[in-house]
Design an enzyme around this catalytic site. Sequence first.
Site, PDB file in Angstrom:
ATOM      1  N   TRP A  97      -0.031   1.971   1.967  1.00  0.00           N
ATOM      2  CA  TRP A  97       1.396   2.065   2.298  1.00  0.00           C
ATOM      3  C   TRP A  97       1.627   1.483   3.685  1.00  0.00           C
ATOM      4  CZ3 TRP A  97      -1.333   6.003  -0.131  1.00  0.00           C
ATOM      5  CH2 TRP A  97      -0.925   6.281  -1.451  1.00  0.00           C
TER       6      TRP A  97
ATOM      7  N   HIS B 173       7.048   6.676   0.362  1.00  0.00           N
ATOM      8  CA  HIS B 173       7.166   7.059  -1.052  1.00  0.00           C
ATOM      9  C   HIS B 173       7.849   8.424  -1.112  1.00  0.00           C
ATOM     10  CE1 HIS B 173       2.728   8.733  -0.697  1.00  0.00           C
ATOM     11  NE2 HIS B 173       3.475   9.061   0.315  1.00  0.00           N
TER      12      HIS B 173
ATOM     13  N   ARG C   7       8.986   0.226   3.224  1.00  0.00           N
ATOM     14  CA  ARG C   7       7.634  -0.251   3.522  1.00  0.00           C
ATOM     15  C   ARG C   7       7.713  -1.543   4.326  1.00  0.00           C
ATOM     16  NH1 ARG C   7       4.241   1.011  -2.065  1.00  0.00           N
ATOM     17  NH2 ARG C   7       5.080   3.128  -2.267  1.00  0.00           N
TER      18      ARG C   7
ATOM     19  N   GLN D 275      12.520   5.334  -5.257  1.00  0.00           N
ATOM     20  CA  GLN D 275      11.505   5.911  -6.139  1.00  0.00           C
ATOM     21  C   GLN D 275      12.089   7.177  -6.757  1.00  0.00           C
ATOM     22  OE1 GLN D 275       7.692   6.638  -4.252  1.00  0.00           O
ATOM     23  NE2 GLN D 275       7.007   4.537  -4.664  1.00  0.00           N
TER      24      GLN D 275
ATOM     25  N   VAL E  25      -3.968  12.590  -6.429  1.00  0.00           N
ATOM     26  CA  VAL E  25      -4.109  12.953  -7.850  1.00  0.00           C
ATOM     27  C   VAL E  25      -5.549  12.696  -8.292  1.00  0.00           C
ATOM     28  CG1 VAL E  25      -1.725  12.633  -8.602  1.00  0.00           C
ATOM     29  CG2 VAL E  25      -3.260  10.666  -8.542  1.00  0.00           C
TER      30      VAL E  25
ATOM     31  N   ALA F  16       1.903  14.751 -11.560  1.00  0.00           N
ATOM     32  CA  ALA F  16       2.919  14.147 -10.696  1.00  0.00           C
ATOM     33  C   ALA F  16       3.020  12.670 -11.039  1.00  0.00           C
ATOM     34  CB  ALA F  16       2.537  14.312  -9.224  1.00  0.00           C
TER      35      ALA F  16
HETATM   36  C1  FA5 Z   1       3.194   5.442  -4.904  1.00  0.00           C
HETATM   37  O1  FA5 Z   1       4.077   5.206  -4.073  1.00  0.00           O
HETATM   38  C2  FA5 Z   1       2.803   6.835  -5.269  1.00  0.00           C
HETATM   39  N1  FA5 Z   1       3.437   7.769  -4.404  1.00  0.00           N
HETATM   40  C3  FA5 Z   1       3.127   7.113  -6.717  1.00  0.00           C
HETATM   41  C4  FA5 Z   1       2.507   8.365  -7.240  1.00  0.00           C
HETATM   42  C5  FA5 Z   1       3.248   9.531  -7.246  1.00  0.00           C
HETATM   43  C6  FA5 Z   1       1.205   8.346  -7.747  1.00  0.00           C
HETATM   44  C7  FA5 Z   1       2.683  10.705  -7.745  1.00  0.00           C
HETATM   45  C8  FA5 Z   1       0.650   9.496  -8.214  1.00  0.00           C
HETATM   46  C9  FA5 Z   1       1.369  10.654  -8.256  1.00  0.00           C
HETATM   47  P1  FA5 Z   1       2.981   2.960  -5.600  1.00  0.00           P
HETATM   48  O2  FA5 Z   1       2.843   2.415  -4.230  1.00  0.00           O
HETATM   49  O3  FA5 Z   1       2.206   2.280  -6.669  1.00  0.00           O
HETATM   50  O4  FA5 Z   1       2.596   4.486  -5.650  1.00  0.00           O
HETATM   51  O5  FA5 Z   1       4.540   2.915  -5.995  1.00  0.00           O
HETATM   52  C10 FA5 Z   1       4.986   3.500  -7.174  1.00  0.00           C
HETATM   53  C11 FA5 Z   1       6.058   2.633  -7.822  1.00  0.00           C
HETATM   54  O6  FA5 Z   1       7.087   2.377  -6.864  1.00  0.00           O
HETATM   55  C12 FA5 Z   1       5.564   1.249  -8.232  1.00  0.00           C
HETATM   56  O7  FA5 Z   1       5.002   1.296  -9.542  1.00  0.00           O
HETATM   57  C13 FA5 Z   1       6.839   0.449  -8.235  1.00  0.00           C
HETATM   58  O8  FA5 Z   1       7.588   0.664  -9.411  1.00  0.00           O
HETATM   59  C14 FA5 Z   1       7.581   1.054  -7.073  1.00  0.00           C
HETATM   60  N2  FA5 Z   1       7.350   0.272  -5.853  1.00  0.00           N
HETATM   61  C15 FA5 Z   1       6.322   0.339  -5.005  1.00  0.00           C
HETATM   62  N3  FA5 Z   1       6.448  -0.547  -4.011  1.00  0.00           N
HETATM   63  C16 FA5 Z   1       7.594  -1.216  -4.231  1.00  0.00           C
HETATM   64  C17 FA5 Z   1       8.298  -2.260  -3.549  1.00  0.00           C
HETATM   65  N4  FA5 Z   1       7.851  -2.785  -2.423  1.00  0.00           N
HETATM   66  N5  FA5 Z   1       9.465  -2.685  -4.060  1.00  0.00           N
HETATM   67  C18 FA5 Z   1       9.944  -2.126  -5.209  1.00  0.00           C
HETATM   68  N6  FA5 Z   1       9.353  -1.141  -5.883  1.00  0.00           N
HETATM   69  C19 FA5 Z   1       8.179  -0.684  -5.416  1.00  0.00           C
END
Ligand code: FA5
Length: 356
Positions: free
Chosen positions: A165, A186, A212, A226, A269, A324
């Site tokens: 992140w 997130h 981010r 999110q 997780v 989650a």
């Molecule tokens: C997370 O942010 C974790 N907090 C998710 C999680 C929650 C995992 C609970 C386990 C349990 P990640 O970085 O992959 O994971 O982001 C999750 C989703 O947010 C991605 O699949 C995407 O749909 C969205 N996302 C992430 N980064 C971006 C971005 N820069 N722009 C748009 N959507 C994004």
Amino acid sequence: MFAVSAPDNQSPTPESVDAMTQAALGELDAVSDAPAAEDWRVSYLGRRGQLTMLLRGLSGLDPDLRRAVGARANQAKSTLEEALARRTRELAQAALEASGRLDVTLPGRPVIAGRLHPTTQIVREICSAFMAMGFSVVEGPEVELDHYNFEMLNIPAGHPARDMWNSLWIDYRNEQGQQPMLLRTHTSPMQARVMEAQEPPVRVIVPGKCYRYEATDATHEWHFYQIEGLAVAEGITFADLKGTLYEFARRVFGDDRQIRFRCDYFPFVEPGVDMSISNFRDPTTGQRPINRDEDWIEIMGAGMVHPKVLAGVGYDPQRYTGFAFGMGPERIGMLKYGIDDIRHFYSNDVRFLRQF
Ligand code: FA5
């Protein structure tokens, strides 16, 4: 008609001008149509009308009288002109009402209707799908403590997973000294906040904005939404996670879209997965939902809540388990509506926004 100069040809006085004005106003009240109003105008304000003649004759008067009568006569002129304009409007309105007609050719006043932003629409749709499955909606702060964004999620300072992140840090200091804070990367910090605030069972979703520090491209924005989900109780298994997410996908995408789970790693997780939605070409049209050369689009990370996270908020990990997930509603909107670039959402181009 009242004569301003007395019959014996006496000079006009301010009083005689007042009397003429009153008489004229009385006559105007009695006027009942437009031609009569025109006759009235000619007799008082026309080229040879009484008031006009009076004003023309002022030069022959004694200077003191001229000043006094002149001032009164000018006042009378404005009074009569205003009264005539008012009476003309009244007569026109009365004539329109009497005719029983309405001017339907008059253009209507345009009503500018606002509409919900496409992100708001998709967020609400996703929330409704989960609310129908018994989840309630909570919200949390966008400016977050390091403690909740990372530490409580089993990501201590120096943990390499912090690099997953790219964070926007905030320089903040209060009486207790430096408190590391950031724009939340997130919605997962709300897992710990919700569990700290209540005893199990828990079943919530958390929509909200995240930030981010990263370069944008067709599927990445530097600020995006999110929707977090969290369910904790006795006896929850991975099958519950899968069943819930299948049902969500069915409700939002219909029965035809395919879903893919793959192993993934998130420190909070165990086991962890990510979920993607199919982006296959339609065999007849050759089109993909998102016009990108990818068969699958990742929409969320998910998994079983790590025992360390449960223990951190005071839940007994021997007794309680939970799942989650955290999904990106813009990407879900892209897949659903065929939007090929996430940057359209926040560039504020009304040609894009009007389509929703
Ligand atoms: C997370 O942010 C974790 N907090 C998710 C999680 C929650 C995992 C609970 C386990 C349990 P990640 O970085 O992959 O994971 O982001 C999750 C989703 O947010 C991605 O699949 C995407 O749909 C969205 N996302 C992430 N980064 C971006 C971005 N820069 N722009 C748009 N959507 C994004």
